[in-house]
Design an enzyme around this catalytic site. Structure first.
Site, PDB file in Angstrom:
ATOM      1  N   LYS A  91       0.839  -1.207   0.000  1.00 49.57           N
ATOM      2  CA  LYS A  91       0.000   0.000   0.000  1.00 49.57           C
ATOM      3  C   LYS A  91       0.867   1.247   0.000  1.00 49.57           C
ATOM      4  CE  LYS A  91      -3.572   2.507   2.517  1.00 49.57           C
ATOM      5  NZ  LYS A  91      -4.654   2.466   3.523  1.00 49.57           N
ATOM      6  N   HIS A 139      -8.342 -27.411 -37.169  1.00 48.26           N
ATOM      7  CA  HIS A 139      -9.444 -26.594 -36.658  1.00 48.26           C
ATOM      8  C   HIS A 139     -10.208 -27.322 -35.552  1.00 48.26           C
ATOM      9  CE1 HIS A 139      -8.446 -23.863 -39.856  1.00 48.26           C
ATOM     10  NE2 HIS A 139      -8.700 -24.782 -40.768  1.00 48.26           N
TER      11      HIS A 139
END
Length: 527
Positions: free
Chosen positions: A143, A291
């Site tokens: 922080k 595919h």
């Protein structure tokens, strides 16, 4: 001291569970005159190595207590970390209470994830591996990253020391910000792992009580993945893409690329389809994918034989395909694969000669993939606004689960071919039809809106003789037309889930054609 975003490090607090490279890192810090503060086992390790260390208890005035559960949870620690250096009132408060600032926090957490990964870990032992003081210090330092550096992994030690050397004992603003990001990633992952573990304990408790509505999936799904690379583009050049991976090893996301061009988004999708299919078989197997659908799948006594039999199914579609093996690749198989253009080859390993052959094709991507062994693996699909979650389709059939519904039962050879075809069909996009014979696909019809069209397309694409082959369907036949069409091409047996309102009509069609038909009672849709 602040110069162009630099912060000099005067005092560092070290409290680590993983002590690898700890002593070397601490000695490097001391070369810059940085005072070391530490706790418990970390302090002992440093003192034994000859480092001067100030114990946390000397700062707090309170000894460690509750078997080490409380060590650093004190205002003299968190005030020293959280005070903003640009706030006069913060600094005045520190002076009033005799608190000196701490400029670096070096913390890695109790090994909770490693502990619960061990089978049979008691709940009590797991709970004791939940770190409290460590995450609190990490969050405080992160922080206040503009003033404090936070280091959460030994992997970061080297770059931190390198920058201290470049900057005369200081760290840049950019580095402190990046270290804070690492810190919050670590605490988020840690908390997610704890929540996931407690969810499994809750499920186990519900099961022990005989609760019938125990949820299979947790009420909150927290996914933690790390970006491993940016990709050139997505499915199409105008789409951006990246690869993210879970921390667990194994699978295509963690594949080692041994040679070839950079993997693309579509390469990864197809490679995963090929790898999952080929690992369904205990025998030596090869799958060729285009595919996401199988262009050819086959078993063989060697990888080369499996590949050549798979290639026979559809050598045209195999051009530019993805080839996967479930065995270590040898030179003969490697030479066979390189006879035509192939995008990617995948195997659990390669011998030296095979790797040399494959690397001679500069564009061929060569992946070595470690298998994953998970009791319950989930998969996700994105939809607009959310995710769909399900367990993976791991079901394999056996003889006891099958039901002959026609007058003629399949022969032993037909049954073996049917089970092979059924396994391939499971990995083919719906509506899926697979023609096969013993250990080899013959024709594949995939992704059609009409099942009878899949029957026709699978037959039309067959390069091998259809006469005498068997057929698998991933879901039931809604009408007899699919059976009539398949029989016209000379098949001898069918495997399908059953469950249509017209099952009797479909069975009658099979009997008329002299086919054997097996119902599995299970479907394998793949969308």
């Amino acid at each position: 001291m602040k110069e162009n975003g630099l912060r000099h490090i005067r005092r560092a607090l070290l409290s680590v569970s993983d002590k690898s490279s700890l002593v070397e890192f601490a000695r490097a810090l001391q070369r810059f005159g940085i005072e070391l503060i530490s706790t418990g086992g970390t302090a002992r390790a440093l003192r034994e190595a000859g480092c001067q260390v100030l114990d946390v208890a000397e700062i707090t005035g309170v000894p460690e207590m509750l078997d080490g559960r409380v060590k650093t949870l004190h205002p003299r620690i968190h005030g020293a970390i959280l005070a903003r250096r640009d706030r006069a009132d913060h600094l005045r408060t520190l002076r009033e209470h005799g608190i000196e600032t701490i400029d670096m926090v070096v913390v890695n957490l109790y090994p909770f994830e490693q502990t619960v990964a061990q089978p049979g870990t008691p709940l009590e032992e797991a709970i004791e591996q939940i770190d409290i003081g460590g995450p609190a210090m990490i969050r405080s330092a992160a922080k206040n990253w503009q003033d404090v550096a936070v280091v959460v992994s030994p992997e970061l030690y080297g770059e931190v020391i390198a920058e201290l050397e470049r900057c005369g004992g200081a760290l840049t603003r950019a580095t402190r910000l990046r270290l804070a990001r690492h810190a919050f990633e670590r605490t988020a992952h840690y908390d997610a792992a704890i929540a996931a573990y407690l969810a499994t304990q809750e499920e186990a408790s519900d099961a022990e009580r005989g609760a019938s509505n125990a949820p299979l999936f947790p009420p909150l799904l927290a996914l933690q993945l790390r970006k491993t690379r940016d990709l050139r583009y997505g499915e199409n050049p105008h789409q951006a893409a990246a690869l993210y991976a879970f921390d667990e090893e194994g699978g295509i996301a963690h594949a080692a690329q041994l040679s070839g061009k950079e993997m693309s988004f579509n390469n990864y999708i197809d490679a995963d389809a090929a790898w999952q299919l080929v690992n369904e078989f205990s025998e030596t197997a090869c799958a060729i994918i285009k595919h996401t659908n199988p262009a050819g799948v086959a078993l063989g006594t060697t990888p080369e034989e499996a590949y050549r039999r798979a290639l026979e199914t559809d050598p045209i579609s195999a051009f530019g395909g993805i080839v996967a093996f479930n065995r270590t690749l040898d030179e003969r198989a490697a030479r066979a694969v390189t006879e035509i253009f192939t995008e990617v080859v995948i195997a659990p390993d390669y011998d030296r000669e095979a790797l040399a052959v494959l690397r001679s094709k500069k564009s061929l991507r060569v992946l070595r993939v470690a298998p994953r062994d998970e009791e319950r693996e989930t998969e996700w699909r994105t939809i607009s606004g959310g995710l769909l979650v399900q367990t993976r389709d791991r079901l394999l059939l056996n003889y006891e689960e099958l039901r002959t519904v026609t007058r003629r039962a399949p022969t032993a050879e037909e049954m073996e071919a049917l089970l092979f075809a059924w396994t391939v069909c499971k990995h083919t996009k719906s509506n899926a039809i697979v023609y096969a014979r013993l250990g080899q696909t013959v024709g594949v019809g995939a992704g059609q809106m009409s099942r009878v069209d899949s029957v026709r397309i699978g037959a039309a694409r067959a390069r091998l003789p259809l006469d005498g082959s068997v057929l698998a369907s991933d879901a039931f036949f809604p009408f007899r037309d699919g059976i009539d069409e398949a029989a016209r091409h000379g098949i001898t047996a069918v495997i399908q889930p059953g469950g249509s309102v017209r099952d009797e009509e479909v069975i009658a069609a099979a009997d008329e054609h002299g086919l054997a038909m097996i119902f599995t009672g299970v479907r394998h849709f793949k969308h």
